[in-house]
Design an enzyme around this catalytic site. Sequence first.
Site, PDB file in Angstrom:
ATOM      1  N   GLU A 185      10.029   6.851 -17.186  1.00 26.41           N
ATOM      2  CA  GLU A 185      11.296   6.575 -17.859  1.00 26.41           C
ATOM      3  C   GLU A 185      12.365   6.184 -16.847  1.00 26.41           C
ATOM      4  O   GLU A 185      12.569   6.866 -15.840  1.00 26.41           O
ATOM      5  CB  GLU A 185      11.743   7.820 -18.631  1.00 26.41           C
ATOM      6  CG  GLU A 185      13.125   7.672 -19.254  1.00 26.41           C
ATOM      7  CD  GLU A 185      13.675   8.997 -19.776  1.00 26.41           C
ATOM      8  OE1 GLU A 185      12.880   9.917 -20.039  1.00 26.41           O
ATOM      9  OE2 GLU A 185      14.910   9.087 -19.906  1.00 26.41           O
TER      10      GLU A 185
ATOM     11  N   ARG B 179      15.966   6.338  -9.914  1.00 26.94           N
ATOM     12  CA  ARG B 179      14.633   5.908 -10.341  1.00 26.94           C
ATOM     13  C   ARG B 179      14.425   4.415 -10.143  1.00 26.94           C
ATOM     14  O   ARG B 179      13.309   3.962  -9.931  1.00 26.94           O
ATOM     15  CB  ARG B 179      14.411   6.313 -11.803  1.00 26.94           C
ATOM     16  CG  ARG B 179      14.238   7.827 -11.929  1.00 26.94           C
ATOM     17  CD  ARG B 179      13.813   8.265 -13.302  1.00 26.94           C
ATOM     18  NE  ARG B 179      13.613   9.722 -13.315  1.00 26.94           N
ATOM     19  CZ  ARG B 179      13.220  10.416 -14.389  1.00 26.94           C
ATOM     20  NH1 ARG B 179      12.983   9.778 -15.530  1.00 26.94           N
ATOM     21  NH2 ARG B 179      13.061  11.713 -14.312  1.00 26.94           N
TER      22      ARG B 179
ATOM     23  N   SER C 175      17.077   5.366 -21.313  1.00 24.70           N
ATOM     24  CA  SER C 175      16.883   5.954 -22.622  1.00 24.70           C
ATOM     25  C   SER C 175      18.090   5.568 -23.456  1.00 24.70           C
ATOM     26  O   SER C 175      19.209   5.908 -23.117  1.00 24.70           O
ATOM     27  CB  SER C 175      16.797   7.474 -22.473  1.00 24.70           C
ATOM     28  OG  SER C 175      16.359   8.071 -23.656  1.00 24.70           O
TER      29      SER C 175
ATOM     30  N   ARG D 200      22.242  17.931 -13.139  1.00 31.35           N
ATOM     31  CA  ARG D 200      21.394  18.610 -14.111  1.00 31.35           C
ATOM     32  C   ARG D 200      20.700  19.821 -13.497  1.00 31.35           C
ATOM     33  O   ARG D 200      20.155  19.746 -12.390  1.00 31.35           O
ATOM     34  CB  ARG D 200      20.341  17.642 -14.651  1.00 31.35           C
ATOM     35  CG  ARG D 200      21.016  16.483 -15.374  1.00 31.35           C
ATOM     36  CD  ARG D 200      20.061  15.631 -16.144  1.00 31.35           C
ATOM     37  NE  ARG D 200      20.805  14.538 -16.765  1.00 31.35           N
ATOM     38  CZ  ARG D 200      20.246  13.562 -17.469  1.00 31.35           C
ATOM     39  NH1 ARG D 200      18.934  13.546 -17.651  1.00 31.35           N
ATOM     40  NH2 ARG D 200      20.991  12.617 -18.007  1.00 31.35           N
TER      41      ARG D 200
ATOM     42  N   ARG E 102      12.978  13.734 -10.058  1.00 23.97           N
ATOM     43  CA  ARG E 102      13.750  14.719 -10.814  1.00 23.97           C
ATOM     44  C   ARG E 102      14.645  15.507  -9.863  1.00 23.97           C
ATOM     45  O   ARG E 102      14.208  16.449  -9.229  1.00 23.97           O
ATOM     46  CB  ARG E 102      12.785  15.656 -11.557  1.00 23.97           C
ATOM     47  CG  ARG E 102      13.415  16.467 -12.671  1.00 23.97           C
ATOM     48  CD  ARG E 102      12.372  17.234 -13.448  1.00 23.97           C
ATOM     49  NE  ARG E 102      11.456  16.360 -14.159  1.00 23.97           N
ATOM     50  CZ  ARG E 102      11.715  15.828 -15.359  1.00 23.97           C
ATOM     51  NH1 ARG E 102      12.837  16.102 -15.968  1.00 23.97           N
ATOM     52  NH2 ARG E 102      10.845  15.032 -15.938  1.00 23.97           N
TER      53      ARG E 102
END
Length: 470
Positions: A394, A436, A397, A307, A322
């Site tokens: 998070e 994560r 999702s 990403r 991130r």
Amino acid sequence: MFDLKWIRDNPDAFDNGLKRRGVEPCAKAILQLDEERREHLHKLQDAQQKRNSLSKQIGHAISSGDNELAEKLKGEVAELKAFVQSGEDTEREFNGRISAILYEIPNLPLDETPDGADESANEEVRRIGKRPAFAFAPKQHFEIGEALGMMDFEAAARMSGARFVVLRGALARLERAIGQFMIDVQTTEHGYTECSVPLMVKDHAMIGTGQLPKFMDDQFFPSSSGSRARLLGEALELAPPDREAAYRDGNINLRELVEQVLEMAPTKEDFWLIPTAEVSLTNLVREQIVDEAELPIRVTALTPCFRAEAGAAGKDTRGMIRQHQFYKVELVSITTPDASRAELDRMTECAEEILKRLDLHYRVVALSTGDMGFGARLTFDVEVWLPGEDAFREISSCSVCDDFQARRMNARYRRAEGGANPFVHTLNGSGLAVGRTLIAVVENYQNKDGSITVPDVLRPYMGGQERIGG
RNA sequence: GGAGGGGUGGCAGAGUGGUCGAAUGCGGCGGUCUUGAAAACCGUUGAGGCUUCACGGCCUCCGGGGGUUCGAAUCCCUCCCCCUCCGCCA
């Protein structure tokens, strides 16, 4: 992607849904364009019909030897021909304009999706477990990892810049262990079929799942040098003459010329790096008609994800939260329309199960209309408790997209009772994000001496190791 | 990278300028036969769009785009994808 006919029949529902998502209502603009298109289509089809029948008559005249009649008919058809040709161009233009609009419109929320502008309107659905108590001030994952000498952001930055990490020793193995553990649970206990999929995909695959055309800046693309040269060549051919003149006159330098040319060039990359295995797994059914009996299809993959994080400059810059690159176990379900909503609950539970096995405190929230992703109608985020950060973050999702992606991919199923082949429904969710999860394990299982206790379920994957460091 | 061969309906596979939206086979659906099923036989069966209360009518679609022609699945150009052989290579 929406069905024009549906918008035509339900303009208010369409606009209301968009409004709930904070998107400007546009049914009127679309329908007016559609109206113009159809008006034009009538004229075009009329001309096409005349041309076809005249052409047929010409054929008959020639075969019966009546050349005079044939020539006369050819004269009649000549006028029509010009109109049909320009009319077909106009039709393509209409279609292009309409689909360009439709491709950038997000999916509509379900009735039960909470309304709101951003994450502050998300609704907590349930909270499982309780906050672990620490007899000392818990540290953040990067403090622990760096102190152990097993998490090295500087080495990563030297070769790759920000938002990368090098893991060493037991933490590298822990990452691998977490991935193995999670995908094993999803395949052997939850009925997902493990897939090894391409990490690089073509434009149409990214359009199918909705990353393109709108979110190009979030994506990375790999390119061969030959292809870059070719793209630049194409761009230069399209360069406006005034730019070229400006360069020749010395008003802009070569670099500025190239930049301005590239700005205007069409983006047509060889490949895109997948930002999530959702892309590869969902596109497994693109352009397919699957038998209803095969549904639901449940597939999973453990893959790296890439990403650009273009919109997140300065956000979460410390640690592994991130990154430009991370591993994730992705879950994708393909279902019939009446099964998709229940499948979302099932999928969310499949994600939660991992946290339960790891004995981690978490909560499930329903995303508000303003916080949801482009293709989703309803999304449940699973947020894990990070004691070092003193916050929920998070970690999964799960979204139901109904037929939004299926339309873009042209993915349908054959109904047992026959009739037309409807679009399938698609769902995707993380089960879970490996990086994560590693953060969560490190922070929740940290000890006062800076060591980390290996959770029971991961020990078989760690060669029996019970403790990292200390 | 070099040379060649291909992309046609749910699938397989014919079709090189005019009743071709497309033979044939398989599959699907309906029927005959059968106690039932299978087999056999008969019939039927692509998608999208526009229009119509409806019956229906019409348009488009043979990988995408462009062109030639009165007329294109069929000829030309171009792009994409797949396959085979050679070269290179994990």
